[in-house]
Each structure stands twice: as C-alpha cells, then as structure tokens.
Scaffold this motif. Structure first.
Motif, PDB file in Angstrom:
ATOM      1  N   LYS A   1       0.830  -1.213   0.000  1.00 60.05           N
ATOM      2  CA  LYS A   1       0.000   0.000   0.000  1.00 60.05           C
ATOM      3  C   LYS A   1       0.863   1.262   0.000  1.00 60.05           C
ATOM      4  O   LYS A   1       0.587   2.235  -0.720  1.00 60.05           O
ATOM      5  CB  LYS A   1      -0.916  -0.005   1.231  1.00 60.05           C
ATOM      6  N   THR A   2       1.924   1.242   0.810  1.00 58.32           N
ATOM      7  CA  THR A   2       2.836   2.385   0.869  1.00 58.32           C
ATOM      8  C   THR A   2       3.507   2.595  -0.477  1.00 58.32           C
ATOM      9  O   THR A   2       3.640   3.739  -0.949  1.00 58.32           O
ATOM     10  CB  THR A   2       3.906   2.154   1.953  1.00 58.32           C
ATOM     11  N   PHE A   3       3.928   1.500  -1.109  1.00 59.67           N
ATOM     12  CA  PHE A   3       4.577   1.631  -2.413  1.00 59.67           C
ATOM     13  C   PHE A   3       3.612   2.194  -3.448  1.00 59.67           C
ATOM     14  O   PHE A   3       3.993   3.049  -4.264  1.00 59.67           O
ATOM     15  CB  PHE A   3       5.125   0.291  -2.898  1.00 59.67           C
ATOM     16  N   ASP A   4       2.365   1.737  -3.429  1.00 60.99           N
ATOM     17  CA  ASP A   4       1.393   2.235  -4.401  1.00 60.99           C
ATOM     18  C   ASP A   4       1.202   3.745  -4.250  1.00 60.99           C
ATOM     19  O   ASP A   4       1.072   4.471  -5.244  1.00 60.99           O
ATOM     20  CB  ASP A   4       0.060   1.503  -4.235  1.00 60.99           C
ATOM     21  N   LEU A   5       1.192   4.218  -3.010  1.00 61.01           N
ATOM     22  CA  LEU A   5       1.088   5.653  -2.745  1.00 61.01           C
ATOM     23  C   LEU A   5       2.332   6.383  -3.280  1.00 61.01           C
ATOM     24  O   LEU A   5       2.221   7.459  -3.874  1.00 61.01           O
ATOM     25  CB  LEU A   5       0.935   5.881  -1.242  1.00 61.01           C
ATOM     26  N   LEU A   6       3.487   5.809  -3.070  1.00 58.09           N
ATOM     27  CA  LEU A   6       4.734   6.389  -3.576  1.00 58.09           C
ATOM     28  C   LEU A   6       4.719   6.443  -5.100  1.00 58.09           C
ATOM     29  O   LEU A   6       5.109   7.460  -5.703  1.00 58.09           O
ATOM     30  CB  LEU A   6       5.924   5.542  -3.096  1.00 58.09           C
ATOM     31  N   TYR A   7       4.260   5.377  -5.717  1.00 54.57           N
ATOM     32  CA  TYR A   7       4.250   5.267  -7.182  1.00 54.57           C
ATOM     33  C   TYR A   7       3.398   6.355  -7.829  1.00 54.57           C
ATOM     34  O   TYR A   7       3.728   6.845  -8.916  1.00 54.57           O
ATOM     35  CB  TYR A   7       3.743   3.882  -7.567  1.00 54.57           C
ATOM     36  N   GLN A   8       2.317   6.734  -7.157  1.00 56.03           N
ATOM     37  CA  GLN A   8       1.443   7.761  -7.723  1.00 56.03           C
ATOM     38  C   GLN A   8       2.178   9.079  -7.932  1.00 56.03           C
ATOM     39  O   GLN A   8       1.891   9.825  -8.875  1.00 56.03           O
ATOM     40  CB  GLN A   8       0.229   7.957  -6.826  1.00 56.03           C
TER      41      GLN A   8
END
Length: 369
Positions: free
Chosen positions: A212-219
């Motif tokens: 979830k944290t990575f997905d937020l970073l990716y955005q």
C-alpha cells in the motif's frame, strides 16, 4: 560439547540464517555443532540443510508425515542416544515441542532460542504456537534475541532464572564478500529507484501495508519499483492484492532467492512494515550491505533503526508518513548516504555473529556444568 541444532524449517529466512551464522562462528575445538531438520514434503526448501553440509558440518533430516507428526520424537530420541548429544538447541514452536519431549525422554539439556511469534488468525496454528509457548517453561534455558522477545518470554511464565538474552548477530563476512564481488547488474534500469523487502510472507510481516505504501509512492514517483523476495502462505493473497493496484506493473514477486544479497546490493532502499519481530535479520543484512532502511516503529526494529541516525521510522500503521520516509531516503542522496553509513557501522559494532557465538559457547558450558 556435542550440540544439536534442531528446526522445522519454513524456508531459508531469519531463523535458518541465524543457525547457519552461529554454526559458522562456533569454535569447533569447543563445540561440535550439528543440525537436524524435519522433512515434511518433497518440495520443502532444504537450503539450510545443504548449506550446513557445505560448511563441512554434519546435518540429518527426519521425515515427518504432514505438518505435525509426533512419531518424529522416537527417531529424535534414538538419534540423540546414538550420537551422544549433550544439548539440543531448538528454534520455533514445532521444534520446541518435539525437542523438549525428546530431551526429557533422553535426559539431556535443552535450550530454545525464540526468533519471534506469529500472530496469524489461523486457529489451528495459534493452538500449536500456544503449546510451543507452554513448552518453553520446561527448557533448561530460554534465550531470546531481543529485549522485546525477553519481555514476551517472561509474560508466558518462563522462570526468570532460566532466561538469558543474547543479542542477534549477522554473518558480516557474507555481506563483505558480496560488497566486494563484481557482478553484472541483475536490474540495470537506469534512473529507476528500487525498493526491496526480504523475508517470509507471513501474517506478522504485514506486507499488505508495504505494498500500500509503495502504491502511494508510485502515484507521485512512477520511476520506482518494488521487489519482494521470499515465500510464504500469504503470497497468493498479496500477489492478488498487488495485481489490483495502479502500480502492479512495477511490483515484482521474486520468490526465494539464494542470491538475496546480490539483489540487495542493487537496491536503493530496504523496508519493512511488520507488526511483530524479534530483531529482523534481513534488515540487519541490508544495513550491513550499506542499504538505507525505513520501517514501522515496533520493538526489535527499534534496536536497529535509531530514527534519523541509522534510518527512518514511522508509527505502526502510518503508511503515509512511511511514504515520506521513503521519499527522503530515495531522493535526498546526501541524507541517504549518511543513514546508510551510520546503519552499517551500527551493525558492525553491535551485531556480530562472532560475539553471538562466543556468548552461546559460554551458555552451553554453564548448562553442562
């Protein structure tokens, strides 16, 4: 002293790496160290077994039908008597249960090193874990590898005089060898920031928050990739979850990797979002390799990451703050380099496998005397 390391291996993760590091650093003139594992399926990961033998040390395996087979106790008792074992040293709830029964039946000493407790919702697994915790009360010594685990051991009513903390240690030689080895890059994508996790895919690792944290970073930073190294019962669920996210194409499940240190060497950041740990060995390895680290602030992890000194911490569950920690370490190169060097020095100075092995040698001697 004839000491048997006994484990029911779940793969080649923290506890298995720990046994290998201990065996490599024990003085063979003082301790004759050997390994016994349970062999529970044809596709079981036997890396520990083979690497133990590659050290020139004896290793044996006992076939077990299914995930729990009490017939193994008889085989273990016969083995203890035939090989004149003085001490059985167990690792994990299954080996604790089987090992302490075999020790009592054969009259030898028993020591357990708890490496961490699982908080899975699986009822049957929790019952076995509780039985394993109860079995610790009957050991001659229980040796947690962190202050947090020591507190947990005392809560389950193990006699305080039996408890001795010996801090976890990492095989620094292995990290040094990898740092100096020149190999072509495995992931040569220029300009891409690489985030890594190494470890078992189990409930207590809370990997959903990491994804979830990575997905937020990716955005905000589509130039990032997440590499997840390891196996475990949570992997299918996590793979499906990652596949549903916008960042799915940049998330790679690499499975078990014998060359995990080679992979780590190419990473820009190592991260964990665990809910429960002892002292995470894979994080120790990453720090020894000079990789910046960030994680949730939980007991055990806080002995490795000193906030803004050896890495960055966020409160448990605060994945938005954790995302900012990642950004700081990925895009502020001077700060990241400082954290990486401080983290490496922290491991080299405080978490040596050699020191750990010497402390266990003293413990074994005390038990036999």
């Amino acid at each position: 002293m004839n000491v048997l390391q006994f484990i029911c291996p779940a793969g080649f993760y923290g506890a298995e790496m720990w046994i290998l590091a201990l065996a490599k650093h024990l003085n063979p003139d003082e301790v004759r160290c050997r390994l016994a594992i349970t062999w529970e399926s044809q596709d079981q990961n036997l890396t520990l077994f083979h690497r133990f033998r590659a050290l020139g040390l004896p290793a044996d395996r006992f076939e077990m039908k299914g995930r729990f087979d009490f017939k193994v106790i008889g085989k273990l008792c016969q083995f203890i008597q035939d090989e004149k074992i003085d001490i059985i040293h167990t690792h994990g709830y299954k080996s604790d249960i089987l090992g302490i029964i075999a020790a009592k039946k054969t009259g030898i000493k028993a020591v357990s090193t708890p490496h961490g407790f699982e908080n899975s919702a699986d009822f049957k697994l929790q019952m076995f874990i509780r039985l394993g915790c109860m079995s610790l009360r009957f050991f001659d010594r229980v040796v947690p590898l962190s202050e947090a685990l020591m507190s947990d051991i005392l809560k389950i009513k193990v006699s305080p005089e039996k408890v001795r903390m010996i801090v976890n240690g990492v095989d620094l030689k292995e990290a040094e060898t990898e740092i100096l080895t020149k190999n072509p890059p495995l992931y040569p994508d220029a300009g891409t920031k690489k985030v890594a996790y190494v470890g078992q895919m189990a409930s207590r690792k809370n990997i959903g928050d990491l994804i979830k944290t990575f997905d937020l970073l990716y955005q905000d930073h589509p130039d990032t990739q997440l590499f997840l190294i390891g196996e475990g019962r949570k992997k299918p669920e996590l793979t499906a979850y990652a596949g549903s996210l916008p960042s799915s194409a940049n998330i790679a499940f690499l499975g078990y990797r014998a060359d995990r240190l080679r992979v780590l060497k190419e990473m820009d950041l190592f991260c964990m979002t665990s809910s429960l740990e002892g002292i995470p060995r894979c994080m120790m390895e990453a720090m020894a390799m000079g990789i910046p680290v960030a994680a949730y602030n939980i007991p055990g992890v806080d002995q490795l990451i000193l906030h803004e000194k050896t890495g960055l911490l966020a409160d448990f569950g605060d994945y938005k703050t954790l995302k900012h920690c990642w950004e700081r370490l990925l895009y502020d190169e001077a700060f990241a380099e400082k954290m990486a060097q401080n983290g490496r020095n922290h491991i080299l100075e405080n978490f040596s496998a050699q020191n750990m092995a010497e402390a266990y040698t003293v413990l074994y001697q005390e038990m036999l005397n």
